[in-house]
Enzyme design. Structure first.
Site, PDB file in Angstrom:
ATOM      1  N   LYS A 141      52.510  71.598  93.222  1.00  0.00           N
ATOM      2  CA  LYS A 141      52.745  70.218  93.641  1.00  0.00           C
ATOM      3  C   LYS A 141      53.972  69.673  92.915  1.00  0.00           C
ATOM      4  O   LYS A 141      54.073  69.761  91.695  1.00  0.00           O
ATOM      5  CB  LYS A 141      51.521  69.368  93.311  1.00  0.00           C
ATOM      6  CG  LYS A 141      51.645  67.889  93.633  1.00  0.00           C
ATOM      7  CD  LYS A 141      50.316  67.196  93.333  1.00  0.00           C
ATOM      8  CE  LYS A 141      50.381  65.707  93.455  1.00  0.00           C
ATOM      9  NZ  LYS A 141      49.064  65.057  93.213  1.00  0.00           N
ATOM     10  N   ALA A 155      46.439  61.391  85.778  1.00  0.00           N
ATOM     11  CA  ALA A 155      47.479  61.045  84.811  1.00  0.00           C
ATOM     12  C   ALA A 155      48.789  61.753  85.146  1.00  0.00           C
ATOM     13  O   ALA A 155      48.794  62.911  85.580  1.00  0.00           O
ATOM     14  CB  ALA A 155      47.020  61.407  83.416  1.00  0.00           C
ATOM     15  N   LEU A 188      45.293  65.824  85.023  1.00  0.00           N
ATOM     16  CA  LEU A 188      46.678  65.567  85.429  1.00  0.00           C
ATOM     17  C   LEU A 188      46.798  65.465  86.950  1.00  0.00           C
ATOM     18  O   LEU A 188      46.248  66.291  87.687  1.00  0.00           O
ATOM     19  CB  LEU A 188      47.601  66.674  84.922  1.00  0.00           C
ATOM     20  CG  LEU A 188      47.788  66.772  83.407  1.00  0.00           C
ATOM     21  CD1 LEU A 188      48.617  68.001  83.065  1.00  0.00           C
ATOM     22  CD2 LEU A 188      48.440  65.508  82.846  1.00  0.00           C
ATOM     23  N   CYS A 189      47.555  64.477  87.394  1.00  0.00           N
ATOM     24  CA  CYS A 189      47.773  64.261  88.823  1.00  0.00           C
ATOM     25  C   CYS A 189      48.349  65.495  89.505  1.00  0.00           C
ATOM     26  O   CYS A 189      47.963  65.845  90.620  1.00  0.00           O
ATOM     27  CB  CYS A 189      48.705  63.067  89.015  1.00  0.00           C
ATOM     28  SG  CYS A 189      49.304  62.824  90.711  1.00  0.00           S
ATOM     29  N   PHE A 190      49.290  66.170  88.848  1.00  0.00           N
ATOM     30  CA  PHE A 190      49.976  67.280  89.492  1.00  0.00           C
ATOM     31  C   PHE A 190      49.145  68.560  89.532  1.00  0.00           C
ATOM     32  O   PHE A 190      49.610  69.572  90.047  1.00  0.00           O
ATOM     33  CB  PHE A 190      51.341  67.516  88.831  1.00  0.00           C
ATOM     34  CG  PHE A 190      52.391  66.565  89.334  1.00  0.00           C
ATOM     35  CD1 PHE A 190      53.195  66.906  90.409  1.00  0.00           C
ATOM     36  CD2 PHE A 190      52.552  65.310  88.779  1.00  0.00           C
ATOM     37  CE1 PHE A 190      54.151  66.031  90.903  1.00  0.00           C
ATOM     38  CE2 PHE A 190      53.491  64.427  89.257  1.00  0.00           C
ATOM     39  CZ  PHE A 190      54.299  64.783  90.329  1.00  0.00           C
TER      40      PHE A 190
END
Length: 258
Positions: free
Chosen positions: A166, A65, A150-152
Site C-alpha cells: 500500500k 496510525a 499502522l494504516c499502511f
C-alpha cells in the site's frame, strides 16, 4: 491537523474557496486515528530505536496510525450540498485515480486494492499475503477487530497498491456543508516504520514531493473541475487554526483521550 480542519470549515461555510493543500512535517510524527488508543502508540514507539523522538498527534478521522516522515500529506476541502456517501465516494475515488495516473506518468504502476485483490496473476511477498490477501475482495472495507496498528498495513478497496504494498491511503470527515479528505502518499521507507517501503524503494525511483504535488493537483483539478491557484491561509483561517490547535490537536487531553 488544525489547519486542515480550519480550512474545511471555512470552505463548507462558503467563506473560502475549495482548497487542495500539500504539506510535510517538521519532525517525524505519528498521527493516530480518532478511535485508536494512546497506549498502542506508546507501545509501538517503545519498540523502535529513536522512537522517543517521534511526535504523536490524534487525527479527527478514523483509520490506522500513519508515520509521517518520508511521505507527502495532502488535504482536500470541498463544499458538498449533498455530503452523503455517494458524492463523498466520488471525491475519494477521483483523488486516488488522479494519484494513480500521476504515478503511471512517471513509470510507477499501481492499482486500487479492489482490483489487486481480485487478480489471480499477481505475485506478492509472504508478509503481504499474511496481512491482506486472505481478505474478501467483495467487501467494501477489509478491516478486522485485530487489524494492524499502522494504516499502511491495512487494506480498503480504494487504497493504491504498488508491487503488493500500500502506498496511498486516505480518510474523510464530513462537515456541515462539505467534506474534508486527507491522506498520505508513501514516498520512502522511514526508520520508524521499516516494514513499509515507499514508491521509491518499490520502483527504484527518486520521486520528490514537490514535483508530485504539482502533477497531482493538475489531475485532481481536471477530474473534479477545479482550476487551482496558489494561495495562502486567510486571516480568518489562520485564527481558526490557532484556536483549534489550542483546543484540540496541541492539547494533551485530546491526544490522550483514549
Amino acid at each position: 491537523m488544525s489547519t486542515d480542519e480550519a480550512i474545511s470549515l471555512a470552505v463548507a461555510s462558503g467563506d473560502s474557496l475549495p482548497t487542495l493543500r500539500f504539506y510535510g512535517w517538521q519532525r517525524p510524527t505519528l498521527s493516530l486515528g480518532y478511535f485508536q488508543h494512546i497506549a498502542d502508540a506508546e507501545r509501538y514507539l517503545s519498540g523502535i530505536d529513536g522512537g522517543n523522538g517521534v511526535e504523536v498527534v490524534r487525527r479527527s478521522t478514523g483509520g490506522g496510525a500513519i508515520l509521517h516522515h518520508c511521505e507527502l500529506t495532502y488535504s482536500l476541502s470541498l463544499p458538498l450540498a449533498d455530503a452523503g456517501p455517494g458524492p463523498r465516494e466520488v471525491v475519494y475515488q477521483s483523488v486516488h485515480r488522479s494519484v494513480q495516473e500521476v504515478l503511471a506518468d512517471v513509470g510507477v504502476p499501481s492499482r486500487p486494492y479492489r482490483e489487486w485483490a481480485g487478480s489471480s496473476s499477481v505475485m506478492v511477498s509472504p508478509a503481504v499475503v499474511t496481512q491482506s490477501a486472505v481478505a474478501s475482495a467483495g467487501l467494501k472495507s477489509h478491516s478486522k477487530p485485530d487489524e494492524p496498528f499502522l494504516c499502511f498495513r491495512r487494506r480498503t478497496d480504494e487504497d493504491l497498491i504498488c508491487s503488493g504494498y500500500k502506498v496511498l491511503g486516505s480518510a474523510q470527515r464530513r462537515v456541515r456543508g462539505g467534506v474534508l479528505q486527507h491522506g498520505s502518499l508513501l514516498l520512502g521507507v522511514s526508520p520508524y516504520a521499516a516494514v513499509l517501503p515507499g514508491i521509491n524503494e518499490l520502483s527504484a525511483g527518486s520521486l520528490v514531493a514537490e514535483s508530485l504535488a504539482g502533477q497531482i493537483a493538475g489531475h485532481v483539478g481536471q477530474s473534479l473541475g477545479y482550476d487551482w491557484r496558489g494561495g495562502e491561509l486567510t486571516a480568518a483561517e489562520l485564527a481558526s487554526s490557532n484556536q483549534i490547535a489550542v483546543e484540540r490537536y496541541a492539547a494533551a487531553e485530546w491526544t490522550r483521550r483514549r
